[in-house]
Design an enzyme around this catalytic site. Structure first.
Site, PDB file in Angstrom:
ATOM      1  N   GLU A 135       0.818  -1.212   0.000  1.00 29.92           N
ATOM      2  CA  GLU A 135       0.000   0.000   0.000  1.00 29.92           C
ATOM      3  C   GLU A 135       0.854   1.265   0.000  1.00 29.92           C
ATOM      4  O   GLU A 135       0.369   2.347   0.305  1.00 29.92           O
ATOM      5  CB  GLU A 135      -0.954  -0.008   1.209  1.00 29.92           C
ATOM      6  CG  GLU A 135      -1.918  -1.184   1.168  1.00 29.92           C
ATOM      7  CD  GLU A 135      -3.001  -1.111   2.223  1.00 29.92           C
ATOM      8  OE1 GLU A 135      -3.111  -0.088   2.922  1.00 29.92           O
ATOM      9  OE2 GLU A 135      -3.749  -2.086   2.348  1.00 29.92           O
TER      10      GLU A 135
ATOM     11  N   ASP B 140      -3.216  -1.161  12.352  1.00 29.80           N
ATOM     12  CA  ASP B 140      -4.072  -2.293  11.983  1.00 29.80           C
ATOM     13  C   ASP B 140      -3.256  -3.544  12.291  1.00 29.80           C
ATOM     14  O   ASP B 140      -2.314  -3.864  11.569  1.00 29.80           O
ATOM     15  CB  ASP B 140      -4.484  -2.237  10.515  1.00 29.80           C
ATOM     16  CG  ASP B 140      -5.408  -3.394  10.125  1.00 29.80           C
ATOM     17  OD1 ASP B 140      -5.707  -4.231  11.009  1.00 29.80           O
ATOM     18  OD2 ASP B 140      -5.834  -3.452   8.953  1.00 29.80           O
TER      19      ASP B 140
ATOM     20  N   ASP C 292     -12.563  -4.971  11.474  1.00 32.28           N
ATOM     21  CA  ASP C 292     -12.491  -5.148  10.017  1.00 32.28           C
ATOM     22  C   ASP C 292     -12.850  -6.601   9.687  1.00 32.28           C
ATOM     23  O   ASP C 292     -14.001  -6.899   9.351  1.00 32.28           O
ATOM     24  CB  ASP C 292     -11.083  -4.772   9.535  1.00 32.28           C
ATOM     25  CG  ASP C 292     -10.822  -5.102   8.071  1.00 32.28           C
ATOM     26  OD1 ASP C 292     -11.778  -5.423   7.345  1.00 32.28           O
ATOM     27  OD2 ASP C 292      -9.649  -5.043   7.636  1.00 32.28           O
TER      28      ASP C 292
ATOM     29  N   LYS D 236     -15.886  -1.554   3.950  1.00 37.10           N
ATOM     30  CA  LYS D 236     -15.286  -1.874   2.648  1.00 37.10           C
ATOM     31  C   LYS D 236     -16.382  -2.408   1.734  1.00 37.10           C
ATOM     32  O   LYS D 236     -16.929  -3.493   1.996  1.00 37.10           O
ATOM     33  CB  LYS D 236     -14.225  -2.961   2.821  1.00 37.10           C
ATOM     34  CG  LYS D 236     -12.958  -2.543   3.569  1.00 37.10           C
ATOM     35  CD  LYS D 236     -12.128  -3.783   3.906  1.00 37.10           C
ATOM     36  CE  LYS D 236     -10.710  -3.436   4.341  1.00 37.10           C
ATOM     37  NZ  LYS D 236      -9.997  -4.643   4.852  1.00 37.10           N
TER      38      LYS D 236
ATOM     39  N   ARG E 273      -8.777  -1.310  -0.296  1.00 33.87           N
ATOM     40  CA  ARG E 273      -8.152  -2.610  -0.087  1.00 33.87           C
ATOM     41  C   ARG E 273      -6.669  -2.505  -0.430  1.00 33.87           C
ATOM     42  O   ARG E 273      -6.221  -1.530  -1.030  1.00 33.87           O
ATOM     43  CB  ARG E 273      -8.797  -3.692  -0.983  1.00 33.87           C
ATOM     44  CG  ARG E 273     -10.278  -3.891  -0.796  1.00 33.87           C
ATOM     45  CD  ARG E 273     -10.707  -4.162   0.630  1.00 33.87           C
ATOM     46  NE  ARG E 273     -10.077  -5.302   1.266  1.00 33.87           N
ATOM     47  CZ  ARG E 273     -10.704  -6.423   1.635  1.00 33.87           C
ATOM     48  NH1 ARG E 273     -11.986  -6.563   1.399  1.00 33.87           N
ATOM     49  NH2 ARG E 273     -10.063  -7.395   2.261  1.00 33.87           N
ATOM     50  N   SER E 274      -5.920  -3.563  -0.123  1.00 28.70           N
ATOM     51  CA  SER E 274      -4.496  -3.532  -0.472  1.00 28.70           C
ATOM     52  C   SER E 274      -4.299  -3.632  -1.985  1.00 28.70           C
ATOM     53  O   SER E 274      -3.320  -3.122  -2.522  1.00 28.70           O
ATOM     54  CB  SER E 274      -3.743  -4.632   0.259  1.00 28.70           C
ATOM     55  OG  SER E 274      -4.399  -5.878   0.120  1.00 28.70           O
TER      56      SER E 274
HETATM   57  P1  PGA Z   1      -6.593  -5.991   2.787  1.00 30.09           P
HETATM   58  O1  PGA Z   1      -5.954  -5.044   3.881  1.00 30.09           O
HETATM   59  O2  PGA Z   1      -7.222  -5.155   1.750  1.00 30.09           O
HETATM   60  O3  PGA Z   1      -5.429  -6.803   2.309  1.00 30.09           O
HETATM   61  O4  PGA Z   1      -7.616  -6.846   3.514  1.00 30.09           O
HETATM   62  C1  PGA Z   1      -6.597  -3.893   4.355  1.00 30.09           C
HETATM   63  C2  PGA Z   1      -7.005  -4.038   5.798  1.00 30.09           C
HETATM   64  O5  PGA Z   1      -6.764  -5.088   6.431  1.00 30.09           O
HETATM   65  O6  PGA Z   1      -7.603  -3.107   6.353  1.00 30.09           O
HETATM   66 ZN    ZN Z   2      -7.741  -4.319   8.376  1.00 30.91          ZN
END
Ligand code: PGA
Ligand code: ZN
Length: 425
Positions: A202, A239, A309, A334, A363-364
């Site tokens: 990210e 996080d 999350d 999300k 998201r990542s």
């Molecule tokens: P992810 O990470 O999009 O890989 O789930 C983002 C998060 O955990 O907040």
């Molecule tokens: Zn998260």
């Protein structure tokens, strides 16, 4: 009314395939929707449809695209784009599975977001204003990553996101200015230690630390080097993404090379809250460790934000259940965890009604799409998380916030630190 729907495979920020949908209205206006993709996913998230097989590591999305062409496009043609709830209900019914596995959560979210954008385009309004519908809304308080770890950086450190929140900022633009200085200072400190090794998924500095606490110390040093007072001007948010290194209440910290039980991890994190200027902690314990999440919230929820999350997965029912049990005081939102815009909005409104803070999150795996900035603003979420302060799939979103704030018809104000749950007095 929808005249035409086109779907195609495009590429995300990790160079992986993802789904894009283009909705064209009868008046010729167009809405574009793109599915993002997680790496550290909750087990209860809407399921992505990936082709499997040898191509692109099994991650191709040609079946998801074909499903849109074959089933979704004909079903939606002629529908009124302003009927988001009706269209989303139709998408869910067409898929017919509880996890969205038949047509794919990626196909559904891209279509649903494209319909939303098409409705704003038809109304000839910026999306945030179309969503606000005349209500007073605020620009969100950003949570911005400085070091990336966990599943986003080869598990080099256990904690996934070491972030900052510009708690002293009085505008979105100022929050970004302060972040830019801290990000730069952190990079210089890493270079001075000979620890600079590029950036993680990210855009945060690639972590090179022997202990998780070293990253926290470095973050405090970077805030000071940039000329800010830690805990006042600029504060820390984490996080932990604990589901990535723990199951059934047993947590395996790679850097410590030992296993902690739920109480011991909780105690460790409470210690961090006491010793560092932390204002927000996400997924402090695993998605399956509800007792741990309740205990942690009871211990520190009155003074820091406890974000769910993987545990809440943008689901209104789960947020209501968590609130009844006293787990977390903030919900991460999300769209692709829920699958459709309507379900995402329902989760956000459930959280707001229960007094939870809310953070709209990327998201990542991302693209140039900036829709979530409009969702965070127009839905008055209060906070926005889109990764670090580098790489254009992240910067596109911060820059879009500046465009919204800079417009003559801009939202009234900046949410600021008041948007945080459990904020220290
Ligand atoms: P992810 O990470 O999009 O890989 O789930 C983002 C998060 O955990 O907040
Ligand atoms: Zn998260």
């Amino acid at each position: 009314k929808i005249r035409h729907i086109a779907a195609r495979r495009i590429w995300d920020s990790r160079g992986r395939p993802t789904v894009e949908v283009e909705v064209t209205n009868e008046d010729g206006t167009v809405g574009l929707g793109i599915a993002p993709a997680g790496a550290s996913m909750g087990t209860r998230e809407a399921v992505e449809l990936r082709d499997g097989g040898p191509r692109f590591g099994g991650r191709d999305v040609l079946q998801a695209v074909a499903g849109i062409d074959r089933e979704i496009a004909p079903a939606l043609q002629g529908h009124d784009v302003t009927d988001q709830a009706g269209i989303d209900a139709l998408l869910v019914a067409l898929d017919g599975t509880p996890t969205r596995s038949r047509l794919g959560g990626n196909a559904l979210v891209a279509t649903s977001l494209a319909v939303l954008q098409a409705a704003a385009a038809h109304a000839r309004m910026p999306l945030w204003r179309h969503l606000a519908q005349g209500r007073a809304v605020r620009l969100p308080l950003p949570q911005i990553q400085i070091f990336g770890g966990g599943a986003h950086a080869g598990r080099r450190v256990d904690i996934q996101d070491f972030m900052i929140i510009a708690t002293g900022a009085t505008s979105f633009a100022q929050a970004l200015e302060m972040t830019a200085e801290v990000y730069r200072a952190a990079g210089e400190l890493m270079a001075a230690r000979g620890a600079l090794a590029g950036v993680a998924d990210e855009g945060g500095w690639w972590p090179d630390f022997a202990r998780n606490e070293d990253a926290l110390d470095m973050l405090v040093a970077a805030i000071e080097k940039a000329g800010y007072v830690p805990g006042e001007d600029v504060s820390i948010a984490l996080d932990v993404a604990a589901s990535e290194f723990g199951k059934n209440g047993r947590y395996r910290l790679a850097l410590d090379n030992r296993e902690l039980d739920s109480d011991a991890l909780c105690e460790r994190l409470v210690g961090w809250v006491e010793n560092y200027p932390i204002v927000s902690i996400e997924d402090p314990l695993g998605e399956d460790d509800e007792a741990g999440l309740i205990a942690f919230t009871r211990a520190v929820g009155h003074r820091v934000q406890v974000v769910g999350d993987d545990y809440l997965v943008t689901n209104g029912g789960r947020i209501r259940m968590a609130a009844a049990r006293g787990a977390c005081n903030c919900a991460l939102i999300k769209p692709n965890q829920a699958g459709t815009v309507t379900e995402t909005r329902a989760a956000l409104e459930a959280a707001q009604a229960l007094g939870y803070a809310t953070i709209v999150s990327a998201r990542s795996g991302e693209t140039e799409d900036v829709t979530i900035v409009h969702l965070a603003t127009g839905w008055n979420a209060g906070q926005l998380k889109v990764g670090s302060f580098a790489r254009s799939e992240r910067m596109a979103k911060w820059n879009e916030g500046l465009r919204i704030e800079g417009r003559a018809d801009a939202p009234g104000a900046f949410a600021g630190r008041a948007a945080l749950a459990g904020a220290r007095p």
